[in-house]
Scaffold this active site. Sequence first.
Site, PDB file in Angstrom:
ATOM      1  N   ARG A  48     -25.791  -2.647  22.789  1.00  0.00           N
ATOM      2  CA  ARG A  48     -26.370  -1.406  22.268  1.00  0.00           C
ATOM      3  C   ARG A  48     -26.825  -0.510  23.424  1.00  0.00           C
ATOM      4  NH1 ARG A  48     -31.473  -1.262  21.108  1.00  0.00           N
ATOM      5  NH2 ARG A  48     -31.531  -3.166  19.875  1.00  0.00           N
ATOM      6  N   TYR A 101     -22.085  23.517  11.188  1.00  0.00           N
ATOM      7  CA  TYR A 101     -21.436  22.415  10.478  1.00  0.00           C
ATOM      8  C   TYR A 101     -22.404  21.857   9.429  1.00  0.00           C
ATOM      9  CZ  TYR A 101     -19.647  17.698   9.709  1.00  0.00           C
ATOM     10  OH  TYR A 101     -19.204  16.533   9.135  1.00  0.00           O
ATOM     11  N   ASP A 173     -22.146  22.654  20.288  1.00  0.00           N
ATOM     12  CA  ASP A 173     -21.221  21.753  19.585  1.00  0.00           C
ATOM     13  C   ASP A 173     -19.809  22.263  19.864  1.00  0.00           C
ATOM     14  OD1 ASP A 173     -19.547  20.467  17.759  1.00  0.00           O
ATOM     15  OD2 ASP A 173     -21.103  20.326  16.225  1.00  0.00           O
ATOM     16  N   LYS A 198     -12.647  14.122  16.080  1.00  0.00           N
ATOM     17  CA  LYS A 198     -11.684  15.212  15.944  1.00  0.00           C
ATOM     18  C   LYS A 198     -10.713  15.210  17.125  1.00  0.00           C
ATOM     19  CE  LYS A 198     -14.494  15.818  12.499  1.00  0.00           C
ATOM     20  NZ  LYS A 198     -15.646  16.720  12.536  1.00  0.00           N
TER      21      LYS A 198
HETATM   22  C1  LIG Z   1     -17.061  16.620  12.175  1.00  0.00           C
HETATM   23  C2  LIG Z   1     -18.047  17.461  12.872  1.00  0.00           C
HETATM   24  C3  LIG Z   1     -19.320  16.973  13.211  1.00  0.00           C
HETATM   25  C4  LIG Z   1     -19.814  15.599  12.787  1.00  0.00           C
HETATM   26  O1  LIG Z   1     -19.100  14.578  13.397  1.00  0.00           O
HETATM   27  P1  LIG Z   1     -18.929  13.118  12.728  1.00  0.00           P
HETATM   28  O2  LIG Z   1     -18.099  12.414  13.735  1.00  0.00           O
HETATM   29  O3  LIG Z   1     -18.258  13.316  11.403  1.00  0.00           O
HETATM   30  O4  LIG Z   1     -20.293  12.533  12.571  1.00  0.00           O
HETATM   31  C5  LIG Z   1     -20.176  17.807  13.906  1.00  0.00           C
HETATM   32  N1  LIG Z   1     -19.814  19.055  14.253  1.00  0.00           N
HETATM   33  C6  LIG Z   1     -18.608  19.574  13.929  1.00  0.00           C
HETATM   34  C7  LIG Z   1     -18.275  20.968  14.330  1.00  0.00           C
HETATM   35  C8  LIG Z   1     -17.680  18.803  13.218  1.00  0.00           C
HETATM   36  O5  LIG Z   1     -16.498  19.327  12.897  1.00  0.00           O
END
Ligand SMILES: *Cc1c(COP(=O)(O)O)cnc(C)c1O
Length: 386
Positions: A48, A101, A173, A198
Amino acid sequence: MPRSRATAGVRSGIDSDTGQRSVVPPIYLSTNYRFAGLRQPGPFDYSRSANPTRSLLADALTELDGGAGAVVTGSGMGAITTALFACVPTGGTVVAPHDAYGGTWRLLDALASRGQFTLELTDLTAPDAAARVREVAPDLLWIETPSNPLLGISDLGALVTAAHAVDALVAVDNTFCSPAVQQPLAWGADVAVQSSTKYLNGHSDVIGGVAVAADATLAEQLRWWANCLGVTGGGFDSYLTLRGLRTLHVRMRQHLENAAAFVAAVSGHPAVDRLYYPGLPDHPGHALAARQMDGFGAIVSLEVTGGEPAVAALVNGLTCYSLAESLGGVESLVCHPSSMTHAAMPLDVQAAAGLRPGLVRFSIGIEDADDLVADVLAGLDRAASL
Ligand SMILES: *Cc1c(COP(=O)(O)O)cnc(C)c1O
């Protein structure tokens, strides 16, 4: 010797194995690590806190983002939670975009409702956004650009300058771009966060996240909080994400090329009422996107005339686009934000955010561009002939 991001993505961690001199680094799944003797710990004790495979991924992502250190988490939301805890004192203030988001909005709203901090939601694409940041003087400015699903562009340079003038930290982000397309730390941001689910992993088979800090002290705080909260990523997921990262730059090149071909093909189609893509010269953020991004991304949203029935005619029958949430994988996806990703938003709130029932969001994959174009044009013809 300094090396380009493309080279770093391919080579980071390669040839690092000292045990068997494997070219690809081995995967460590063990939860714990033996002490050499009493009071003689090795570099790792418990997975962890730190795991060798995860550390290699964190090093790679640190280099790609041009940061001082990173923490890899079990999801994008884990990285966002970690960044919030590391950057915002209890009772502090956070400024965030009104169209963040959905998961980010839910977390910010839930923590603010418990009195953790004060939350100011604002339109960060508006011309007065930097002035608003100076006026509120938050502890943390949260930026997401391009925004989801309308691809609004926020001015990273101007917002960072405004935030730093009032001693605020800035987190961006960068999920929609990945470091191959946009480098928030180069624009002065303090933390770059991504959902590696992503583009970074890119194969739609790992949920993961990362937060990269511009300076070593903040990087240490991110690692401390991720370990404390228990949101660090697993060894197997880290291995897969490192494997995905190897092809990030070639994948992104194809994503961008296919998105441009898609937009050229659908623009002007009678079923398309509006097209949202920062590469279009009449997109309000076009000049800004051209300045701060390397390419215009591969998420394209469009509004079909005829509302939801037209959306159904378009998406039911597509063969090259899966009707699914998420984005950034090699396979193309289509989603209907109003009933899917943004369903939690009441309809009037959706309308206020410019999110109409005819809106469809595409994540353009790396299939053959001609196939993608032919499939979407057939779908738009179905929508137009209702
Ligand atoms: C998918 C996404 C997240 C969250 O990510 P997870 O891996 O699903 O927890 C945060 N910000 C954006 C812009 C996203 O597309």
